[in-house]
Motif scaffolding. Structure first.
Motif, PDB file in Angstrom:
ATOM      1  N   PHE A   5       0.841  -1.182   0.000  1.00 50.41           N
ATOM      2  CA  PHE A   5       0.000   0.000   0.000  1.00 50.41           C
ATOM      3  C   PHE A   5       0.882   1.240   0.000  1.00 50.41           C
ATOM      4  CE2 PHE A   5       0.936  -0.880   4.368  1.00 50.41           C
ATOM      5  CZ  PHE A   5       1.128   0.362   4.944  1.00 50.41           C
ATOM      6  N   GLY A   6       0.306   2.395  -0.277  1.00 47.51           N
ATOM      7  CA  GLY A   6       1.035   3.654  -0.243  1.00 47.51           C
ATOM      8  C   GLY A   6       1.679   4.053  -1.560  1.00 47.51           C
ATOM      9  N   PHE A   7       1.426   3.310  -2.624  1.00 53.34           N
ATOM     10  CA  PHE A   7       1.998   3.632  -3.933  1.00 53.34           C
ATOM     11  C   PHE A   7       1.044   4.521  -4.718  1.00 53.34           C
ATOM     12  CE2 PHE A   7       4.246  -0.300  -2.981  1.00 53.34           C
ATOM     13  CZ  PHE A   7       5.531   0.001  -3.399  1.00 53.34           C
ATOM     14  N   THR A   8       1.613   5.468  -5.436  1.00 59.19           N
ATOM     15  CA  THR A   8       0.854   6.283  -6.384  1.00 59.19           C
ATOM     16  C   THR A   8       1.706   6.450  -7.634  1.00 59.19           C
ATOM     17  OG1 THR A   8       1.734   8.351  -5.481  1.00 59.19           O
ATOM     18  CG2 THR A   8      -0.382   7.596  -4.602  1.00 59.19           C
ATOM     19  N   TYR A   9       1.051   6.766  -8.739  1.00 62.67           N
ATOM     20  CA  TYR A   9       1.814   7.047  -9.949  1.00 62.67           C
ATOM     21  C   TYR A   9       1.229   8.274 -10.637  1.00 62.67           C
ATOM     22  CZ  TYR A   9      -1.821   4.946 -12.908  1.00 62.67           C
ATOM     23  OH  TYR A   9      -2.990   4.666 -13.553  1.00 62.67           O
ATOM     24  N   ASP A  10       2.079   8.941 -11.394  1.00 60.68           N
ATOM     25  CA  ASP A  10       1.689  10.151 -12.097  1.00 60.68           C
ATOM     26  C   ASP A  10       2.171  10.041 -13.536  1.00 60.68           C
ATOM     27  OD1 ASP A  10       0.762  12.793 -12.509  1.00 60.68           O
ATOM     28  OD2 ASP A  10       2.784  13.580 -12.137  1.00 60.68           O
ATOM     29  N   GLN A  11       1.234  10.095 -14.458  1.00 62.41           N
ATOM     30  CA  GLN A  11       1.601  10.056 -15.875  1.00 62.41           C
ATOM     31  C   GLN A  11       1.903  11.484 -16.314  1.00 62.41           C
ATOM     32  OE1 GLN A  11      -1.309   8.275 -18.391  1.00 62.41           O
ATOM     33  NE2 GLN A  11       0.059   8.225 -20.152  1.00 62.41           N
ATOM     34  N   ARG A  12       3.093  11.716 -16.789  1.00 63.39           N
ATOM     35  CA  ARG A  12       3.549  13.055 -17.166  1.00 63.39           C
ATOM     36  C   ARG A  12       3.262  13.331 -18.634  1.00 63.39           C
ATOM     37  NH1 ARG A  12       9.322  12.759 -14.007  1.00 63.39           N
ATOM     38  NH2 ARG A  12       8.450  12.902 -11.920  1.00 63.39           N
ATOM     39  N   ASP A  14       5.156  14.175 -21.014  1.00 62.21           N
ATOM     40  CA  ASP A  14       6.161  13.658 -21.950  1.00 62.21           C
ATOM     41  C   ASP A  14       6.056  12.141 -22.142  1.00 62.21           C
ATOM     42  OD1 ASP A  14       7.130  12.747 -19.539  1.00 62.21           O
ATOM     43  OD2 ASP A  14       9.135  13.584 -19.780  1.00 62.21           O
ATOM     44  N   GLY A  15       5.073  11.491 -21.476  1.00 55.66           N
ATOM     45  CA  GLY A  15       4.861  10.062 -21.632  1.00 55.66           C
ATOM     46  C   GLY A  15       5.507   9.219 -20.551  1.00 55.66           C
ATOM     47  N   SER A  16       6.320   9.830 -19.704  1.00 58.57           N
ATOM     48  CA  SER A  16       6.952   9.064 -18.630  1.00 58.57           C
ATOM     49  C   SER A  16       5.967   8.901 -17.470  1.00 58.57           C
ATOM     50  CB  SER A  16       8.231   9.757 -18.150  1.00 58.57           C
ATOM     51  OG  SER A  16       7.929  11.004 -17.567  1.00 58.57           O
ATOM     52  N   VAL A  17       6.286   7.957 -16.590  1.00 58.21           N
ATOM     53  CA  VAL A  17       5.453   7.679 -15.424  1.00 58.21           C
ATOM     54  C   VAL A  17       6.344   7.723 -14.197  1.00 58.21           C
ATOM     55  CG1 VAL A  17       4.008   5.969 -14.277  1.00 58.21           C
ATOM     56  CG2 VAL A  17       3.879   6.226 -16.746  1.00 58.21           C
ATOM     57  N   ALA A  18       5.965   8.553 -13.221  1.00 60.56           N
ATOM     58  CA  ALA A  18       6.696   8.637 -11.960  1.00 60.56           C
ATOM     59  C   ALA A  18       5.927   7.862 -10.904  1.00 60.56           C
ATOM     60  CB  ALA A  18       6.862  10.086 -11.534  1.00 60.56           C
ATOM     61  N   ILE A  19       6.597   6.937 -10.216  1.00 60.95           N
ATOM     62  CA  ILE A  19       5.980   6.136  -9.164  1.00 60.95           C
ATOM     63  C   ILE A  19       6.546   6.600  -7.831  1.00 60.95           C
ATOM     64  CG2 ILE A  19       5.605   3.818  -8.263  1.00 60.95           C
ATOM     65  CD1 ILE A  19       6.175   2.766 -11.084  1.00 60.95           C
ATOM     66  N   THR A  28      11.025   5.935 -12.038  1.00 63.77           N
ATOM     67  CA  THR A  28      10.481   6.616 -13.204  1.00 63.77           C
ATOM     68  C   THR A  28      10.605   5.686 -14.399  1.00 63.77           C
ATOM     69  OG1 THR A  28      11.201   8.749 -12.319  1.00 63.77           O
ATOM     70  CG2 THR A  28      10.643   8.675 -14.645  1.00 63.77           C
ATOM     71  N   LEU A  29       9.513   5.539 -15.123  1.00 64.36           N
ATOM     72  CA  LEU A  29       9.490   4.683 -16.308  1.00 64.36           C
ATOM     73  C   LEU A  29       9.295   5.552 -17.539  1.00 64.36           C
ATOM     74  CD1 LEU A  29       7.063   2.004 -14.860  1.00 64.36           C
ATOM     75  CD2 LEU A  29       9.548   1.893 -14.919  1.00 64.36           C
ATOM     76  N   ARG A  30       9.974   5.200 -18.621  1.00 69.10           N
ATOM     77  CA  ARG A  30       9.878   5.969 -19.862  1.00 69.10           C
ATOM     78  C   ARG A  30       9.678   5.030 -21.040  1.00 69.10           C
ATOM     79  NH1 ARG A  30      13.862   8.183 -16.770  1.00 69.10           N
ATOM     80  NH2 ARG A  30      13.644  10.368 -16.256  1.00 69.10           N
ATOM     81  N   GLY A  31       9.104   5.572 -22.104  1.00 68.11           N
ATOM     82  CA  GLY A  31       8.977   4.842 -23.363  1.00 68.11           C
ATOM     83  C   GLY A  31       8.095   3.617 -23.269  1.00 68.11           C
ATOM     84  N   ALA A  32       8.579   2.521 -23.859  1.00 66.58           N
ATOM     85  CA  ALA A  32       7.809   1.279 -23.930  1.00 66.58           C
ATOM     86  C   ALA A  32       7.538   0.696 -22.540  1.00 66.58           C
ATOM     87  CB  ALA A  32       8.551   0.253 -24.781  1.00 66.58           C
ATOM     88  N   ARG A  33       8.476   0.871 -21.616  1.00 61.95           N
ATOM     89  CA  ARG A  33       8.257   0.365 -20.254  1.00 61.95           C
ATOM     90  C   ARG A  33       7.102   1.092 -19.590  1.00 61.95           C
ATOM     91  NH1 ARG A  33      12.628  -0.068 -16.295  1.00 61.95           N
ATOM     92  NH2 ARG A  33      11.366  -1.784 -15.561  1.00 61.95           N
ATOM     93  N   ALA A  34       6.989   2.407 -19.811  1.00 61.99           N
ATOM     94  CA  ALA A  34       5.885   3.178 -19.236  1.00 61.99           C
ATOM     95  C   ALA A  34       4.552   2.726 -19.816  1.00 61.99           C
ATOM     96  CB  ALA A  34       6.095   4.669 -19.490  1.00 61.99           C
ATOM     97  N   GLU A  35       4.517   2.473 -21.114  1.00 64.56           N
ATOM     98  CA  GLU A  35       3.280   2.012 -21.754  1.00 64.56           C
ATOM     99  C   GLU A  35       2.872   0.642 -21.223  1.00 64.56           C
ATOM    100  OE1 GLU A  35       3.797   2.152 -25.972  1.00 64.56           O
ATOM    101  OE2 GLU A  35       4.349   4.273 -25.935  1.00 64.56           O
ATOM    102  N   LYS A  36       3.830  -0.251 -21.077  1.00 63.37           N
ATOM    103  CA  LYS A  36       3.543  -1.588 -20.574  1.00 63.37           C
ATOM    104  C   LYS A  36       3.050  -1.515 -19.127  1.00 63.37           C
ATOM    105  CE  LYS A  36       5.577  -6.175 -20.141  1.00 63.37           C
ATOM    106  NZ  LYS A  36       6.775  -6.977 -20.291  1.00 63.37           N
ATOM    107  N   PHE A  37       3.681  -0.656 -18.330  1.00 63.09           N
ATOM    108  CA  PHE A  37       3.262  -0.470 -16.939  1.00 63.09           C
ATOM    109  C   PHE A  37       1.823   0.030 -16.865  1.00 63.09           C
ATOM    110  CE2 PHE A  37       2.551   2.675 -13.590  1.00 63.09           C
ATOM    111  CZ  PHE A  37       2.668   1.871 -12.470  1.00 63.09           C
ATOM    112  N   LEU A  38       1.478   1.030 -17.659  1.00 60.54           N
ATOM    113  CA  LEU A  38       0.128   1.593 -17.632  1.00 60.54           C
ATOM    114  C   LEU A  38      -0.918   0.551 -18.020  1.00 60.54           C
ATOM    115  CD1 LEU A  38       0.819   5.116 -19.113  1.00 60.54           C
ATOM    116  CD2 LEU A  38       0.179   4.569 -16.758  1.00 60.54           C
ATOM    117  N   ALA A  39      -0.611  -0.267 -19.009  1.00 56.96           N
ATOM    118  CA  ALA A  39      -1.545  -1.320 -19.412  1.00 56.96           C
ATOM    119  C   ALA A  39      -1.735  -2.334 -18.284  1.00 56.96           C
ATOM    120  CB  ALA A  39      -1.039  -2.014 -20.668  1.00 56.96           C
TER     121      ALA A  39
END
Length: 74
Positions: A5-12, A14-19, A28-39
Motif C-alpha cells: 500500500f502507499g503507492f501512487t503514480y503520475d503520468q507526465r 512527456d509520456g513518462s510515469v513517476a511512481i 520513473t518509467l519511460r517509453g515502452a516500459r511506461a506504456e507496458k506499466f500503464l496497461a
C-alpha cells in the motif's frame, strides 16, 4: 504477508510515469516500459503492480531472517 500500500503514480505529459511510495520517489518509467506499466496497472491490482515494478515488495522470508542468529541483537 500484507498487501502493498502507499503507492501512487503520475503520468507526465512527456509520456513518462513517476511512481512514488508514501511520498518518496520510487522510480520513473519511460517509453515502452511506461506504456507496458500503464496497461498492466489498469488491468490488475494497482498497488501490487507498482510494488512489483519498483522492486519494493516483500519476498516472504523476512520472518525467518529476523530469527537467524546473525540478525539477533545481544
Amino acid at each position: 504477508m500484507p498487501r502493498p500500500f502507499g503507492f501512487t503514480y503520475d503520468q507526465r505529459p512527456d509520456g513518462s510515469v513517476a511512481i512514488t511510495h508514501q511520498g518518496r520517489s520510487a522510480g520513473t518509467l519511460r517509453g515502452a516500459r511506461a506504456e507496458k506499466f500503464l496497461a498492466e496497472v489498469e488491468s490488475g491490482d494497482a498497488q501490487l503492480v507498482m510494488a512489483r515494478w519498483t522492486g519494493a515488495y516483500k519476498h516472504g522470508n523476512e520472518r525467518m531472517a529476523r530469527n537467524h542468529p546473525r540478525n539477533r541483537r545481544a
